[in-house]
Every structure is written in C-alpha cells, then in structure tokens.
Design an enzyme around this catalytic site. Structure first.
Site, PDB file in Angstrom:
ATOM      1  N   HIS A   1       0.797  -1.324   0.213  1.00  0.00           N
ATOM      2  CA  HIS A   1      -0.108   0.273  -0.312  1.00  0.00           C
ATOM      3  C   HIS A   1       1.062   1.531   0.028  1.00  0.00           C
ATOM      4  O   HIS A   1       1.027   2.169  -0.435  1.00  0.00           O
ATOM      5  CB  HIS A   1      -0.916  -0.052   1.612  1.00  0.00           C
TER       6      HIS A   1
ATOM      7  N   HIS B   1      -0.571   0.500 -12.259  1.00  0.00           N
ATOM      8  CA  HIS B   1      -1.556   0.862 -10.668  1.00  0.00           C
ATOM      9  C   HIS B   1      -2.481   0.101 -11.382  1.00  0.00           C
ATOM     10  O   HIS B   1      -2.758  -0.510 -12.527  1.00  0.00           O
ATOM     11  CB  HIS B   1      -1.761   2.642 -11.070  1.00  0.00           C
TER      12      HIS B   1
ATOM     13  N   ASP C   1       3.921   7.426  -7.617  1.00  0.00           N
ATOM     14  CA  ASP C   1       4.890   6.999  -6.716  1.00  0.00           C
ATOM     15  C   ASP C   1       6.593   6.368  -7.218  1.00  0.00           C
ATOM     16  O   ASP C   1       7.483   6.944  -6.558  1.00  0.00           O
ATOM     17  CB  ASP C   1       4.377   5.258  -6.445  1.00  0.00           C
TER      18      ASP C   1
END
Length: 426
Positions: free
Chosen positions: A264, A305, A362
């Site tokens: 996560h 993703h 990210d």
C-alpha cells in the site's frame, strides 16, 4: 432511489435485488437481503463490493480520472494549495477568501503538540522505523486531547480533525529529528503548511533555515496528490475502526498501520530499492529485459497501477514537479540519473506503452523526496501525513450519517464439529 432490479437464483430461492446508480461510476447491486435467505457473497479483497456510500472522491481507473468533490486532481494540484484541498475534502466545497483565511489560521493554532509528547518519543529506540513511532504517537494523542473525543458531537469531530491535520507534520518531523539525535524544531506559524514541514525537518536551533520555495511547492503538490484515494486499504481500515465507535486518533493510527504495508504505502520506497538493485545506467537494458520476461521474478516498481489501467492522472503533475526539483537542485546522483533513464524507456518502449505501464505517482514522488534529502524510511510517513485529511474526511462522513459496525463474513473451510479427547487418547 432505484427502479432497476437484478435477478438472483440459487437453490429454490428467487430474489429481486435493487440496483443503485451513483452520480458517476458503475451501478451497484444491493445484496444485503441474501444473508436473510441463508447465503453470503464471496468477494476476497472486497474488490467487487461497495462497502459504503460516499460523496468525497471518485476514481475511474479505466479512464485515468480522479475527482475530489467533483474537481479533477490536476486542476487542484495546479491551482490550489494543500490546505485548500483539505477544506474541500472536509466540507465539500472550495473555500472563499474569508473561509480559507480562517481555516488556515485554525490549523496554524493547532500545530504545536503537548510538551509531554517529547518524552513519549524517548521510549523508542533511535533506530526504530518512523512508521512504528507514528502508529504509537498518533494513537497516544487520545490520551493528551481527550477533550474532543465525543464522536456524537460535531464540534468535537471538527476539533479532532483540525488537530490531526495540524499536528501530523510536527509529529512526522519529530520522528526524523529523533532518529538523528537532533533537537525537535517547534513549528513556525508564519510559514505555509509545506514550508513549515521542511523547516521542522531540516532546520536546527543554532542557525536560520531558509525554505527553498521550489521544494516547498513540490512538497505541497505531493501532499495534494496523496490527500485521498477513495476506499483504499487504509481508508477502509479507518472506516472499519470508526464503525466500532473508536475515537478519531485511534482510527487514524489504524489507518497508519494499514498504510505501512509495502503493498500500500511503501511503493515509492520500493522504487528506490529497485534502483539500488539495478545499480547503474549500464545495467538498465538487462533489467528491462528481465521485466519483460514473464518467467523472471524481477518487476519494475513504480510503473502501472492496480487501479489506473490507462494512466495515473497524478503522475503527469508529479513528473513536471520532479523535473523542476531536479533542475532547481542540480543534483548529480547516479540513482536519479538511472531513474530518468527508466522513465525515458517506459515512455517510448512499445512493450511498456502497449501495456500502459507508465511511471506512476510513486515513481516520481520517491525521486523528489530523495532529491530533497528525505530518507526512504520517512517516505511512508509523509504519505500518512498527506493522507490524514482523507482519512479524517471519510471518518467524519461515516460518523455524521447512519452507519453499522463493520462485520465481514467468511467462507469456512475448517474442520466440522468434533469431540475433545484427553491427552492420553490423542
């Protein structure tokens, strides 16, 4: 609310299930009456189950859409600051000038933490992971601010929200300072939210610290882009904890614990670990080939993703910010050079383009944080800092409306009933 019905047949049962339509997104079939008819639904990970009704955030992963209260994330990141987005998530509308000024002043008035919390940090090892410290410290806030724990009181809920949003940067920076053995820096309320965070992270009492405006703006965008992301694992954890009537500080601590999981909140840290494994630009072609090989366990982290099947709408904003930061700092870091080479390949190579494996938020946020000088162990803490407002908004939305305690069911595959025997007979 609905006129459409779904038909379900099982055994000798024939059920008509209501179908609800939201403002956006796919229809939702109400399966609540199945339990009363002797069956449950089976949905590991709840990926096909709407656990709540919400008006806060909408995601369309197929189209690369992320809306906060109806506003596209790229518009918010381009035109708003983090505290304005906080106001939007909490109250449902963008603030006018007076509302924003009052909200910012209120957050500033809550940035300090109780002095005894300084002693609380002393109980942790200096090399403790900062997320371990954050779990404990945020949960402990309920022991210091128990004057705002009546969750049925809307004003108490609001004060708790102010405290969490305001104090999270202070607590996060204290984790970093504690790991270094440096003095904690008090917040400065003349600075913006992101400027204040950088001041508390990198300032020292013996000299003035001047915050670089490019870095402060980049940090503010990171906060905005991580502020909320619908019913993800940590947000669902906050809602589940809150459904028991737990106080807001305990609920946010639960969210931090869920975020700590590498699947996560650890994605941007995993990006830098991957860059460490690749090692050098000269090895890029070898590792790209490994990533394309289905039989090779190596995976490129920070690409694609699980929600966004097209592109991550946050990544475009983060990409521009990443390059601004690198240009501003003029850093000469082999790891960052390697990251930029991977980005170039992923955006041009047919294999990655055809599979929509574009760099995600990210990938870029990890590079930015490293360039600013923030250690990888702090990455998930900053994620938690930014996501606090989303957690609070979802918790408040749930508590403000009729709700039931969460109680998922199971498919039991264990032993049938059997009788106990004395140890001599086993």
């Amino acid at each position: 609310m609905t006129e459409k019905k779904a038909q379900l047949s099982f055994g000798d049962k024939q059920l008509e299930l209501p179908i609800y339509s939201g403002t956006l997104g796919p229809d939702v079939i109400d399966v609540s009456q199945i339990t009363g008819n002797g069956a449950f639904t089976f949905d590991p990970g709840f990926v096909s189950t709407a656990s709540c009704e919400s008006k806060i955030t909408f995601i369309d992963g197929g189209k690369g859409v992320l809306l906060h209260r109806g506003y596209p994330i790229d518009q918010l990141a381009e035109n708003s600051d983090y505290l304005e987005v906080c106001y939007l998530l909490m109250y449902g509308e963008l603030p006018n000038a007076d509302q924003k000024s009052q909200f910012v002043d209120t957050i500033h008035n809550h940035t300090m933490v109780h002095e005894q919390l300084r002693n609380f940090y002393q109980g942790f090892r200096r090399d403790a992971h900062p997320m371990a410290i954050m779990c404990g410290v945020v949960g402990a806030l309920s022991a210091f601010y128990h004057d705002s724990l009546e969750i049925s009181d809307e004003r108490h809920r609001e004060i708790a929200a102010f405290r969490l949003i305001a104090k999270m940067p202070t607590l996060a920076a204290m984790c970093y300072k504690y790991s270094l053995g440096q003095p904690f820096m008090y917040p400065r309320n003349d600075l913006s939210y992101s400027e204040n965070f950088l001041h508390m992270m990198f300032g020292v009492p013996c000299e003035d610290y001047e915050v670089n405006p490019v870095l402060a703006k980049a940090m503010d965008k990171i906060f905005i882009l991580h502020a909320d992301h619908e019913q993800n694992a940590s947000t669902s954890t906050v809602r589940l904890a809150g459904s028991s009537g737990a106080n807001p500080f305990a609920c946010i601590a639960a969210g931090i614990a869920a975020l700590w999981g590498p699947a996560h909140g650890g994605a941007n840290e995993a990006v830098l670990n991957m860059l460490d494994e690749i090692g050098d630009v000269s090895n890029v072609d070898t590792y790209v080939a490994k990533a394309k090989d289905k039989n090779d366990p190596f995976r490129l982290m920070g690409f694609g993703h699980r929600v966004y099947k097209n592109y991550d709408p946050r990544a475009t904003v983060m990409r521009d910010t990443c390059h601004q930061v690198l240009n501003e700092l003029g850093v000469n870091d082999p790891q960052l050079e390697l990251a930029m080479k991977l980005e170039e390949i992923a955006r041009e190579d047919d294999y990655f383009v055809s599979k929509n494996l574009y760099p995600n938020v990210d990938f870029y946020s990890g590079i930015i944080l490293k360039a600013i000088g923030i250690p990888t162990s702090m990455f998930t803490v900053i994620f938690a800092l930014a996501r606090t407002v989303g957690w609070v908004a979802h918790w408040h939305e749930m508590i403000s409306n009729p709700y039931r305690i969460g109680r998922p069911r199971q498919l039991y595959t264990g032993e049938e009933k059997r009788d106990w025997k004395p140890v001599s007979d086993r």
